[in-house]
Motif scaffolding. Sequence first.
Motif, PDB file in Angstrom:
ATOM      1  N   LEU A   1       4.928   3.814   5.101  1.00 10.62           N
ATOM      2  CA  LEU A   1       5.583   2.509   3.908  1.00 10.62           C
ATOM      3  C   LEU A   1       5.841   2.645   2.505  1.00 10.62           C
ATOM      4  CD1 LEU A   1       2.218   0.285   4.261  1.00 10.62           C
ATOM      5  CD2 LEU A   1       4.560  -0.237   4.889  1.00 10.62           C
ATOM      6  N   ILE A   2       5.976   4.156   2.593  1.00 14.89           N
ATOM      7  CA  ILE A   2       6.786   4.626   0.733  1.00 14.89           C
ATOM      8  C   ILE A   2       7.904   4.989   1.494  1.00 14.89           C
ATOM      9  CG2 ILE A   2       6.584   6.862  -1.204  1.00 14.89           C
ATOM     10  CD1 ILE A   2       2.936   6.581  -1.124  1.00 14.89           C
ATOM     11  N   GLU A   3       7.988   5.914   2.426  1.00 16.56           N
ATOM     12  CA  GLU A   3       8.710   6.792   3.337  1.00 16.56           C
ATOM     13  C   GLU A   3      10.410   5.141   3.286  1.00 16.56           C
ATOM     14  OE1 GLU A   3       8.508   8.816   6.250  1.00 16.56           O
ATOM     15  OE2 GLU A   3       7.660  10.711   4.974  1.00 16.56           O
ATOM     16  N   LYS A   4       9.121   4.338   4.213  1.00 16.44           N
ATOM     17  CA  LYS A   4      10.565   2.863   4.142  1.00 16.44           C
ATOM     18  C   LYS A   4      11.057   2.219   2.728  1.00 16.44           C
ATOM     19  CE  LYS A   4      10.476  -1.690   6.339  1.00 16.44           C
ATOM     20  NZ  LYS A   4       9.293  -2.376   6.287  1.00 16.44           N
ATOM     21  N   ASN A   5      10.051   2.282   1.570  1.00 15.60           N
ATOM     22  CA  ASN A   5      10.824   1.029   0.592  1.00 15.60           C
ATOM     23  C   ASN A   5      11.708   2.464   0.128  1.00 15.60           C
ATOM     24  OD1 ASN A   5       9.895   0.295  -1.689  1.00 15.60           O
ATOM     25  ND2 ASN A   5       9.839   1.466  -2.656  1.00 15.60           N
ATOM     26  N   MET A   6      11.695   4.045   0.555  1.00 17.80           N
ATOM     27  CA  MET A   6      12.585   4.657  -0.210  1.00 17.80           C
ATOM     28  C   MET A   6      14.233   4.179   0.217  1.00 17.80           C
ATOM     29  SD  MET A   6      10.592   8.208  -0.806  1.00 17.80           S
ATOM     30  CE  MET A   6      11.433   9.317  -0.839  1.00 17.80           C
ATOM     31  N   VAL A   7      13.586   4.411   1.983  1.00 17.27           N
ATOM     32  CA  VAL A   7      14.902   3.974   2.692  1.00 17.27           C
ATOM     33  C   VAL A   7      15.647   2.627   2.618  1.00 17.27           C
ATOM     34  CG1 VAL A   7      16.030   3.764   4.782  1.00 17.27           C
ATOM     35  CG2 VAL A   7      14.510   5.663   4.243  1.00 17.27           C
ATOM     36  N   GLU A   8      15.572   1.476   1.845  1.00 18.11           N
ATOM     37  CA  GLU A   8      15.172   0.361   1.827  1.00 18.11           C
ATOM     38  C   GLU A   8      16.097   0.621  -0.075  1.00 18.11           C
ATOM     39  OE1 GLU A   8      12.039  -2.000   1.829  1.00 18.11           O
ATOM     40  OE2 GLU A   8      12.720  -1.850   4.387  1.00 18.11           O
TER      41      GLU A   8
ATOM     42  N   GLN B   1      -1.079   7.934   6.868  1.00 19.64           N
ATOM     43  CA  GLN B   1      -0.278   7.925   7.548  1.00 19.64           C
ATOM     44  C   GLN B   1       0.668   6.759   7.348  1.00 19.64           C
ATOM     45  OE1 GLN B   1       0.090   7.868  12.298  1.00 19.64           O
ATOM     46  NE2 GLN B   1       1.182   9.112  11.993  1.00 19.64           N
ATOM     47  N   ALA B   2      -0.035   5.319   7.406  1.00 18.35           N
ATOM     48  CA  ALA B   2       0.430   4.656   7.446  1.00 18.35           C
ATOM     49  C   ALA B   2       1.265   4.412   6.034  1.00 18.35           C
ATOM     50  CB  ALA B   2      -0.453   3.251   7.332  1.00 18.35           C
TER      51      ALA B   2
ATOM     52  N   LEU C   1      -6.520  -6.047   0.404  1.00 16.54           N
ATOM     53  CA  LEU C   1      -5.721  -5.456   0.722  1.00 16.54           C
ATOM     54  C   LEU C   1      -5.731  -4.419   1.816  1.00 16.54           C
ATOM     55  CD1 LEU C   1      -2.381  -5.731  -0.160  1.00 16.54           C
ATOM     56  CD2 LEU C   1      -2.866  -4.055  -2.211  1.00 16.54           C
ATOM     57  N   LEU C   2      -6.727  -4.122   1.409  1.00 10.52           N
ATOM     58  CA  LEU C   2      -7.531  -3.057   2.879  1.00 10.52           C
ATOM     59  C   LEU C   2      -7.628  -3.911   4.051  1.00 10.52           C
ATOM     60  CD1 LEU C   2      -8.403  -0.667   2.355  1.00 10.52           C
ATOM     61  CD2 LEU C   2     -10.311  -1.278   2.601  1.00 10.52           C
ATOM     62  N   LYS C   3      -8.014  -4.750   3.800  1.00 10.74           N
ATOM     63  CA  LYS C   3      -7.770  -5.602   4.973  1.00 10.74           C
ATOM     64  C   LYS C   3      -6.810  -5.709   5.978  1.00 10.74           C
ATOM     65  CE  LYS C   3      -9.017  -9.094   8.522  1.00 10.74           C
ATOM     66  NZ  LYS C   3      -8.391  -8.457   9.169  1.00 10.74           N
ATOM     67  N   ALA C   4      -5.708  -5.981   5.116  1.00 11.92           N
ATOM     68  CA  ALA C   4      -3.841  -5.670   5.542  1.00 11.92           C
ATOM     69  C   ALA C   4      -3.153  -4.488   6.014  1.00 11.92           C
ATOM     70  CB  ALA C   4      -3.337  -6.351   4.139  1.00 11.92           C
ATOM     71  N   LEU C   5      -3.658  -3.788   4.845  1.00 10.44           N
ATOM     72  CA  LEU C   5      -3.731  -2.098   5.207  1.00 10.44           C
ATOM     73  C   LEU C   5      -4.338  -2.391   6.933  1.00 10.44           C
ATOM     74  CD1 LEU C   5      -1.709   0.656   4.258  1.00 10.44           C
ATOM     75  CD2 LEU C   5      -4.135   0.865   3.535  1.00 10.44           C
ATOM     76  N   ASP C   6      -5.109  -1.749   6.795  1.00  5.32           N
ATOM     77  CA  ASP C   6      -5.773  -1.863   7.649  1.00  5.32           C
ATOM     78  C   ASP C   6      -5.802  -2.554   8.963  1.00  5.32           C
ATOM     79  OD1 ASP C   6      -7.401   0.214   7.305  1.00  5.32           O
ATOM     80  OD2 ASP C   6      -9.525  -1.413   6.984  1.00  5.32           O
ATOM     81  N   ASP C   7      -5.216  -3.764   9.208  1.00  2.00           N
ATOM     82  CA  ASP C   7      -4.258  -4.623   9.908  1.00  2.00           C
ATOM     83  C   ASP C   7      -2.770  -3.588  10.245  1.00  2.00           C
ATOM     84  OD1 ASP C   7      -6.729  -6.124  10.258  1.00  2.00           O
ATOM     85  OD2 ASP C   7      -5.556  -7.092   8.676  1.00  2.00           O
ATOM     86  N   TYR C   8      -2.565  -3.078   9.493  1.00  2.00           N
ATOM     87  CA  TYR C   8      -0.974  -2.490   9.522  1.00  2.00           C
ATOM     88  C   TYR C   8      -0.861  -0.985  10.220  1.00  2.00           C
ATOM     89  CZ  TYR C   8       3.261  -0.486   8.428  1.00  2.00           C
ATOM     90  OH  TYR C   8       4.742  -0.028   7.959  1.00  2.00           O
ATOM     91  N   VAL C   9      -2.148  -0.019  10.360  1.00  2.00           N
ATOM     92  CA  VAL C   9      -2.658   0.482  10.279  1.00  2.00           C
ATOM     93  C   VAL C   9      -2.682   0.808  12.274  1.00  2.00           C
ATOM     94  CG1 VAL C   9      -4.487   2.757  10.877  1.00  2.00           C
ATOM     95  CG2 VAL C   9      -3.601   2.067   8.461  1.00  2.00           C
ATOM     96  N   SER C  10      -3.598  -0.309  12.569  1.00  2.00           N
ATOM     97  CA  SER C  10      -4.036  -0.825  14.272  1.00  2.00           C
ATOM     98  C   SER C  10      -2.846  -1.964  14.384  1.00  2.00           C
ATOM     99  CB  SER C  10      -4.874  -1.775  13.807  1.00  2.00           C
ATOM    100  OG  SER C  10      -5.178  -2.029  15.124  1.00  2.00           O
TER     101      SER C  10
END
Length: 133
Positions: free
Chosen positions: A37-44, A32-33, A14-23
């Motif tokens: 993701l939290i704001e995006k989830n709140m909107v959805e 920041q990422a 999961l950490l690697k997935a987060l780092d890939d998402y950041v990159s």
Amino acid sequence: MSVTRFGVSLDEELLKALDDYVSDNAFANRSQAIRHLIEKNMVEEKWKCDNIVAGAVVLVYNHDKKEILKKSTDIQYYYKDFVLSVQGFYLNNINYMEIIAVKGPSKKLTEISEKLISIKGIQHGKLVMSKAQ
């Protein structure tokens, strides 16, 4: 706005997935990422509740096919209470991008976008929504 720091434990995958998402998304850092993701989830989640949202329907199609423009215009007129503005741009000699600004209940905007995107000949279509209030 004050910022509160807290620790988060993630497994390696999961950490690697987060780092890939950041990159991939050029975020400055993991924080920041995660905020994004939290704001995006709140909107959805608000979309699911059928709250009032603002958005844009982006369509790309061959502008020489006049029936596409006519069908798009007909749908926009039918939903005129939700359409704020329309802009069009030539991407090249053939391809045209239409951006339709919309505002209303998320379910209604989804309905509008599905009708527009399903027009025969649309090469690409996407709805983007954001909180309006």
